[in-house]
Design an enzyme around this catalytic site. Structure first.
Site, PDB file in Angstrom:
ATOM      1  N   ARG A 120       0.804  -1.239   0.000  1.00  0.00           N
ATOM      2  CA  ARG A 120       0.000   0.000   0.000  1.00  0.00           C
ATOM      3  C   ARG A 120       0.830   1.278   0.000  1.00  0.00           C
ATOM      4  NH1 ARG A 120      -3.137  -2.841   3.881  1.00  0.00           N
ATOM      5  NH2 ARG A 120      -4.841  -3.911   2.838  1.00  0.00           N
ATOM      6  N   LYS A 142       4.195  11.414 -11.214  1.00  0.00           N
ATOM      7  CA  LYS A 142       3.413  10.536 -12.106  1.00  0.00           C
ATOM      8  C   LYS A 142       4.194   9.247 -12.257  1.00  0.00           C
ATOM      9  CE  LYS A 142       0.772  13.712 -15.021  1.00  0.00           C
ATOM     10  NZ  LYS A 142       0.582  14.233 -16.397  1.00  0.00           N
ATOM     11  N   GLU A 184      11.910  18.677 -24.316  1.00  0.00           N
ATOM     12  CA  GLU A 184      11.136  19.012 -23.104  1.00  0.00           C
ATOM     13  C   GLU A 184      11.694  20.286 -22.453  1.00  0.00           C
ATOM     14  OE1 GLU A 184       8.385  17.499 -22.360  1.00  0.00           O
ATOM     15  OE2 GLU A 184       8.514  15.489 -23.218  1.00  0.00           O
ATOM     16  N   LYS A 226       8.896  23.016 -13.632  1.00  0.00           N
ATOM     17  CA  LYS A 226       8.021  21.870 -13.382  1.00  0.00           C
ATOM     18  C   LYS A 226       7.543  21.869 -11.932  1.00  0.00           C
ATOM     19  CE  LYS A 226       6.648  17.316 -14.211  1.00  0.00           C
ATOM     20  NZ  LYS A 226       6.754  16.096 -14.968  1.00  0.00           N
ATOM     21  N   GLU A 236      -3.217  17.229 -11.939  1.00  0.00           N
ATOM     22  CA  GLU A 236      -3.733  17.604 -13.263  1.00  0.00           C
ATOM     23  C   GLU A 236      -5.260  17.685 -13.248  1.00  0.00           C
ATOM     24  OE1 GLU A 236      -1.427  15.812 -16.407  1.00  0.00           O
ATOM     25  OE2 GLU A 236      -2.974  16.265 -17.862  1.00  0.00           O
ATOM     26  N   ARG A 242      -1.357  21.976 -14.875  1.00  0.00           N
ATOM     27  CA  ARG A 242      -0.442  20.877 -15.230  1.00  0.00           C
ATOM     28  C   ARG A 242      -0.650  20.411 -16.671  1.00  0.00           C
ATOM     29  NH1 ARG A 242       1.987  16.098 -11.364  1.00  0.00           N
ATOM     30  NH2 ARG A 242       3.415  15.308 -12.953  1.00  0.00           N
ATOM     31  N   ASN A 246       1.678  19.525 -21.302  1.00  0.00           N
ATOM     32  CA  ASN A 246       1.488  18.651 -22.464  1.00  0.00           C
ATOM     33  C   ASN A 246       1.552  19.416 -23.781  1.00  0.00           C
ATOM     34  OD1 ASN A 246       1.249  16.207 -21.084  1.00  0.00           O
ATOM     35  ND2 ASN A 246      -0.852  16.709 -20.521  1.00  0.00           N
ATOM     36  N   HIS A 249       2.200  17.638 -27.022  1.00  0.00           N
ATOM     37  CA  HIS A 249       2.042  16.199 -26.762  1.00  0.00           C
ATOM     38  C   HIS A 249       0.829  15.588 -27.465  1.00  0.00           C
ATOM     39  CE1 HIS A 249       5.176  17.029 -23.910  1.00  0.00           C
ATOM     40  NE2 HIS A 249       5.175  15.807 -23.415  1.00  0.00           N
ATOM     41  N   HIS A 253       1.776  12.491 -29.358  1.00  0.00           N
ATOM     42  CA  HIS A 253       1.272  11.137 -29.065  1.00  0.00           C
ATOM     43  C   HIS A 253       0.654  10.521 -30.319  1.00  0.00           C
ATOM     44  CE1 HIS A 253       0.996  12.057 -24.487  1.00  0.00           C
ATOM     45  NE2 HIS A 253       2.134  11.482 -24.799  1.00  0.00           N
ATOM     46  N   HIS A 266      10.036   9.658 -27.878  1.00  0.00           N
ATOM     47  CA  HIS A 266       8.970  10.532 -27.362  1.00  0.00           C
ATOM     48  C   HIS A 266       9.341  12.017 -27.562  1.00  0.00           C
ATOM     49  CE1 HIS A 266       5.832  12.067 -24.780  1.00  0.00           C
ATOM     50  NE2 HIS A 266       6.732  12.678 -24.023  1.00  0.00           N
TER      51      HIS A 266
HETATM   52  P1  NAD Z   1      14.574   5.572 -21.069  1.00  0.00           P
HETATM   53  O1  NAD Z   1      14.353   5.433 -19.632  1.00  0.00           O
HETATM   54  O2  NAD Z   1      14.183   4.450 -21.955  1.00  0.00           O
HETATM   55  O3  NAD Z   1      16.106   5.941 -21.321  1.00  0.00           O
HETATM   56  C1  NAD Z   1      16.565   6.122 -22.643  1.00  0.00           C
HETATM   57  C2  NAD Z   1      17.785   5.240 -22.945  1.00  0.00           C
HETATM   58  O4  NAD Z   1      18.932   5.802 -22.299  1.00  0.00           O
HETATM   59  C3  NAD Z   1      17.660   3.826 -22.420  1.00  0.00           C
HETATM   60  O5  NAD Z   1      18.257   2.940 -23.332  1.00  0.00           O
HETATM   61  C4  NAD Z   1      18.478   3.879 -21.114  1.00  0.00           C
HETATM   62  O6  NAD Z   1      18.947   2.623 -20.728  1.00  0.00           O
HETATM   63  C5  NAD Z   1      19.582   4.792 -21.524  1.00  0.00           C
HETATM   64  N1  NAD Z   1      20.269   5.507 -20.448  1.00  0.00           N
HETATM   65  C6  NAD Z   1      19.728   6.025 -19.336  1.00  0.00           C
HETATM   66  N2  NAD Z   1      20.642   6.767 -18.692  1.00  0.00           N
HETATM   67  C7  NAD Z   1      21.772   6.692 -19.408  1.00  0.00           C
HETATM   68  C8  NAD Z   1      23.071   7.268 -19.257  1.00  0.00           C
HETATM   69  N3  NAD Z   1      23.338   8.121 -18.290  1.00  0.00           N
HETATM   70  N4  NAD Z   1      24.016   6.958 -20.190  1.00  0.00           N
HETATM   71  C9  NAD Z   1      23.723   6.137 -21.221  1.00  0.00           C
HETATM   72  N5  NAD Z   1      22.511   5.597 -21.438  1.00  0.00           N
HETATM   73  C10 NAD Z   1      21.554   5.877 -20.532  1.00  0.00           C
HETATM   74  O7  NAD Z   1      13.822   6.863 -21.653  1.00  0.00           O
HETATM   75  P2  NAD Z   1      13.591   8.343 -21.096  1.00  0.00           P
HETATM   76  O8  NAD Z   1      13.546   9.203 -22.280  1.00  0.00           O
HETATM   77  O9  NAD Z   1      14.495   8.665 -19.979  1.00  0.00           O
HETATM   78  O10 NAD Z   1      12.129   8.228 -20.462  1.00  0.00           O
HETATM   79  C11 NAD Z   1      11.017   7.875 -21.249  1.00  0.00           C
HETATM   80  C12 NAD Z   1       9.946   7.311 -20.344  1.00  0.00           C
HETATM   81  O11 NAD Z   1       9.580   8.320 -19.413  1.00  0.00           O
HETATM   82  C13 NAD Z   1       8.681   6.901 -21.058  1.00  0.00           C
HETATM   83  O12 NAD Z   1       8.259   5.655 -20.547  1.00  0.00           O
HETATM   84  C14 NAD Z   1       7.675   7.982 -20.691  1.00  0.00           C
HETATM   85  O13 NAD Z   1       6.354   7.506 -20.653  1.00  0.00           O
HETATM   86  C15 NAD Z   1       8.169   8.376 -19.330  1.00  0.00           C
HETATM   87  N6  NAD Z   1       7.809   9.746 -18.925  1.00  0.00           N
HETATM   88  C16 NAD Z   1       7.261   9.902 -17.703  1.00  0.00           C
HETATM   89  C17 NAD Z   1       6.934  11.168 -17.256  1.00  0.00           C
HETATM   90  C18 NAD Z   1       6.389  11.342 -15.883  1.00  0.00           C
HETATM   91  O14 NAD Z   1       6.001  12.467 -15.532  1.00  0.00           O
HETATM   92  N7  NAD Z   1       6.368  10.312 -15.070  1.00  0.00           N
HETATM   93  C19 NAD Z   1       7.180  12.283 -18.059  1.00  0.00           C
HETATM   94  C20 NAD Z   1       7.757  12.090 -19.313  1.00  0.00           C
HETATM   95  C21 NAD Z   1       8.071  10.800 -19.730  1.00  0.00           C
HETATM   96  N1  GLY Z   2       5.140  15.155 -18.137  1.00  0.00           N
HETATM   97  C1  GLY Z   2       3.900  15.803 -17.849  1.00  0.00           C
HETATM   98  C2  GLY Z   2       3.579  15.843 -16.396  1.00  0.00           C
HETATM   99  O1  GLY Z   2       4.355  15.449 -15.561  1.00  0.00           O
HETATM  100  O2  GLY Z   2       2.513  16.275 -16.047  1.00  0.00           O
END
Ligand code: NAD
Ligand code: GLY
Length: 370
Positions: A120, A142, A184, A226, A236, A242, A246, A249, A253, A266
């Protein structure tokens, strides 16, 4: 260069974001947020060989479990999450444990969701290692995994105890991933911080060259933006600010879906989406055409795509955009720019004009490909 520390102000759930060079070598930043329970580090097969030992070694036998999951968005799913729950139970982790997410947004999202739901809810700390994670996904609480029927469909809001962004980790990030994170960063200036946008334009070459001072500043300023938005509208809510995060986006998307999540990262889809949103804002008479052209040059200079990929027709994009979470009563709602630095969520446009804008953009691509 001094490290920075700023707070996400959420009353009793407030937390610090530490930003700086070499922070992985300062274990007390992490230990002060760990409580007395077991520590679990979650990372992936790419990040582990680079940074795991640096994080783990000073913690000694406090670390009860290291879970290394396969790299890739396709592993942000319920099966991998379930495997993580199994490991937590086998290691007899109790409610006092803290999960530490070491990696990009995929690791942060799945670890955060495990923390939100295990017994939980337990504590977690974000140690983001991609630019996208440092400027966006690690902040704001998130958390989610993907479902075969949609991205981030199973999730929860669960704030971390702290975010530790060591900007030195960005030195090993592949160029394409770095550029995707820059999309971003640019977004924050466009939607709410015109002085930051001007700063980005002035320092574009040094940012692209990953100058250490510029990296600190883009992460700090993005997190400030942020944190301000999240403090004002944590969940949001309808009518809250919030949703403005987007920007680009809804288009992005739709492009990710239209290209089967394989062609565009992305951030790349968001870059094209921001250009389309800026062009449409201009078509509504809000943004001068010269500012749209300057934005396209800035993004292209950061190695980001600015045109719709070949073979994607306007009507298909429009239909995908109707499925966006911001749509209301069947009406597409878009984050648009009233001016540079001021975004609004609006449904106050004719869909035929939006379609015309999308079709113009597809024609530019077809002409370029011919
Ligand atoms: P990711 O986590 O897949 O990382 C991208 C690549 O970089 C991967 O291959 C990873 O292994 C590699 N990597 C990470 N750190 C590294 C480093 N220091 N050196 C070398 N390689 C490295 O992708 P991302 O772009 O970080 O994140 C995308 C994800 O985030 C998606 O799933 C998306 O939905 C999510 N997201 C979440 C939020 C949120 O608010 N929670 C916001 C935006 C995106
Ligand atoms: N990445 C959008 C949010 O965190 O709301």
């Amino acid at each position: 260069m001094q490290p920075a520390s700023l707070d996400v102000q959420l009353g009793s759930r407030s937390y610090p974001i530490y930003i700086g060079r070499g922070l992985l070598a300062e274990p007390e930043l992490l230990t002060r947020h760990l409580g007395n329970g077991k520590v679990v580090i979650v990372t992936n097969t790419t990040v582990a060989p680079l940074y795991l030992e640096k994080l783990r070694q000073p913690l000694g036998d406090r670390v009860a479990l290291v879970k290394v999951i396969p790299d890739g968005e396709e592993h942000k799913n319920i099966a991998v999450l379930s495997d993580l729950y199994d490991a937590l139970l086998e290691a007899r982790c109790e409610r006092s444990c803290t999960l530490v997410a070491l990696g990009g947004g995929v690791i942060g999202d799945i670890t955060g969701f495990a923390a939100a739901t295990y017994q939980r809810g337990v504590s977690f700390v974000q140690v983001p290692t991609t630019l996208l994670a440092q400027v966006d996904s690690s902040v704001g609480g998130k958390t989610a995994v993907n479902h075969p029927r949609g991205k981030n469909m199973i999730g929860a809001f669960h704030q971390p105890r702290a975010v530790i962004a060591d900007t030195d980790t960005l030195s090993t990030l592949p160029a394409r991933e770095f550029s995707a994170g820059l999309a971003e960063v640019v977004k924050y200036g466009l939607i709410g911080d015109a002085p930051f946008h001007e700063w980005i334009v002035r320092h574009a070459a040094d940012i692209a060259g990953r100058d250490a001072g510029c990296l600190m500043e883009i992460v700090r300023r993005s997190c400030l933006n942020k944190a301000r938005v999240v403090a004002a509208d944590e969940r949001e809510e309808e009518g809250g600010s919030r949703a403005l995060l987007n920007f680009g986006h809804t288009f992005g998307h739709a492009l990710e879906t239209a290209t089967g999540y394989r062609q565009l990262l992305h951030g790349e889809a968001v870059a094209i989406g921001m250009v389309l949103a800026a062009r449409f804002s201009s078509a509504l008479g809000w943004l001068p055409g010269a500012e749209v052209a300057a934005l396209e040059r800035l993004l292209a200079g950061f190695g980001l795509p600015v045109e719709i990929p070949a073979g994607i027709e306007g009507p298909r994009l429009l239909s995908l955009m109707r499925g966006d979470k911001k749509s209301s009563a069947g009406r597409i709602r878009l984050v648009l720019l009233r001016r540079l630095g001021e975004a609004v969520l609006s449904a106050d446009f004719r869909e035929e004009n939006l379609l015309a804008c999308l079709q113009d953009a597809s024609r530019v691509t077809e002409a370029g490909a011919a």
